[in-house]
Design an enzyme around this catalytic site. Structure first.
Site, mmCIF file in Angstrom:
data_model
loop_
_atom_site.group_PDB
_atom_site.id
_atom_site.type_symbol
_atom_site.label_atom_id
_atom_site.label_comp_id
_atom_site.label_asym_id
_atom_site.label_seq_id
_atom_site.Cartn_x
_atom_site.Cartn_y
_atom_site.Cartn_z
ATOM 1 N N SER A 1 -40.854 91.884 63.854
ATOM 2 C CA SER A 1 -39.827 92.970 63.535
ATOM 3 C C SER A 1 -38.363 92.260 63.593
ATOM 4 O O SER A 1 -38.271 91.468 62.887
ATOM 5 C CB SER A 1 -39.840 94.031 64.453
ATOM 6 N N ASP B 1 -46.857 100.384 57.192
ATOM 7 C CA ASP B 1 -45.876 100.275 58.163
ATOM 8 C C ASP B 1 -44.631 101.250 57.656
ATOM 9 O O ASP B 1 -44.146 101.454 56.799
ATOM 10 C CB ASP B 1 -44.979 98.941 57.904
ATOM 11 N N HIS C 1 -46.409 99.754 61.994
ATOM 12 C CA HIS C 1 -45.423 98.694 62.412
ATOM 13 C C HIS C 1 -45.677 98.101 63.638
ATOM 14 O O HIS C 1 -45.427 96.955 64.197
ATOM 15 C CB HIS C 1 -43.992 99.350 62.555
#
EC number: 3.1.2.22
Length: 288
Positions: A170, A235, A264
């Protein structure tokens, strides 16, 4: 990353802020620290103490596998570092940059489990303003933080670049791409990566503006190491299209892992996640 309100989006269009403003709005959600580091009288040995908010309390054997210390960045901040010895015969060490809403205390149990399953040691650190690290989280500090972690990994443990896999998850893909664009390593793994801050806030953005933050899309082509990209097709935070766009710009892409149905924060819960990492580390890297 936070969802921007309509008024914030209008403000962003009409009065474009500096990259640091975008970074702070989109990216940084440091939790209340889940651990402390206590230094002994000699000043050379640090002991990890987990709070009740940490995800897992360790056995003595597991705790012995974790070494923590503080190091200073070029920006003057002191950041917490963690080295997890998961395997005595590990060839590779992951330099792991975590997501935006966790710290080392919350991630450490995951590191033990991941490293033992893919036969890698794991070195991680907390960004400035996270956990026991001083300072504030900013884009510039992200780059200084990973540079300090890279230096500590190489000098303190004598680990050579060809034995380091740079892993970012991320927001952690931002410092990871920046570092990998400047230093060659064994490989790079980008887990749920973003192309840039503006492209997260405004999905139709086609170019990088001067006030954009986290411009991974403009740096990834400079990476000369093999790159594995992992992304969930559903996501909800960083759209799957970001992973695809970065994959297309890689100099040395390997077969990506597109996790069908994953969001995610749950990619690692799918069986193919570990399977792909094992294959990459134990088989593919030998022949690259």
């Amino acid at each position: 990353m936070n969802n921007l309100s309509f008024s914030e989006l209008c403000c962003l269009f009409c009065c474009p802020p500096c990259p640091g403003k975008i970074a702070s709005k989109l990216a940084f959600l440091p939790p209340d620290p889940t651990y402390t580091l206590m230094c002994d009288e000699s000043g050379s040995r640090w002991t990890l103490h987990l709070s009740e908010r940490a995800d897992w309390q360790y056995s003595s054997r597991e705790k012995d596998a974790i070494e923590c210390f503080m190091t200073r960045t070029s920006k003057g901040n002191r950041i917490a570092c963690m080295f997890v010895r998961c395997s005595p015969n590990a060839k590779y060490t992951l330099l792991f940059s975590h997501g935006n809403a966790v710290d080392l205390g919350q991630m450490s149990s995951f590191y033990i489990g991941l490293g033992s399953r893919i036969n890698c040691n794991i070195f991680s650190y907390d960004y400035s303003g996270y956990g026991a690290s001083s300072g504030k989280p900013t884009e510039k500090n992200l780059y200084a933080d990973i540079e300090a972690a890279w230096l500590a990994l190489r000098t303190r443990y004598g680990i050579r670049p060809e034995n380091v896999i740079i892993y970012g998850q991320s927001i952690g893909t931002v410092p990871s791409v920046d570092l990998a664009a400047r230093y060659e390593s064994a490989a790079v793994i980008l887990h749920s990566p973003l192309t840039s801050g503006m492209r997260v806030a405004f999905p139709d953005t086609k170019k990088t503006y001067c006030f954009d933050a986290f411009p991974n899309i403009d740096k990834i082509s400079k990476i000369t190491s093999p790159v594995l990209i992992i992304h969930g097709t559903e996501d909800e935070v960083i759209d799957f299209s970001h992973g695809l766009a970065l994959f297309e710009r890689c100099q040395r892409p390997v077969e990506p892992l597109w996790v069908e149905g994953a969001g995610h924060n749950d990619v690692e819960l799918y069986g193919q996640y570990l399977e792909r990492l094992k294959q990459f580390v134990s088989q593919e890297l030998v022949n690259l």
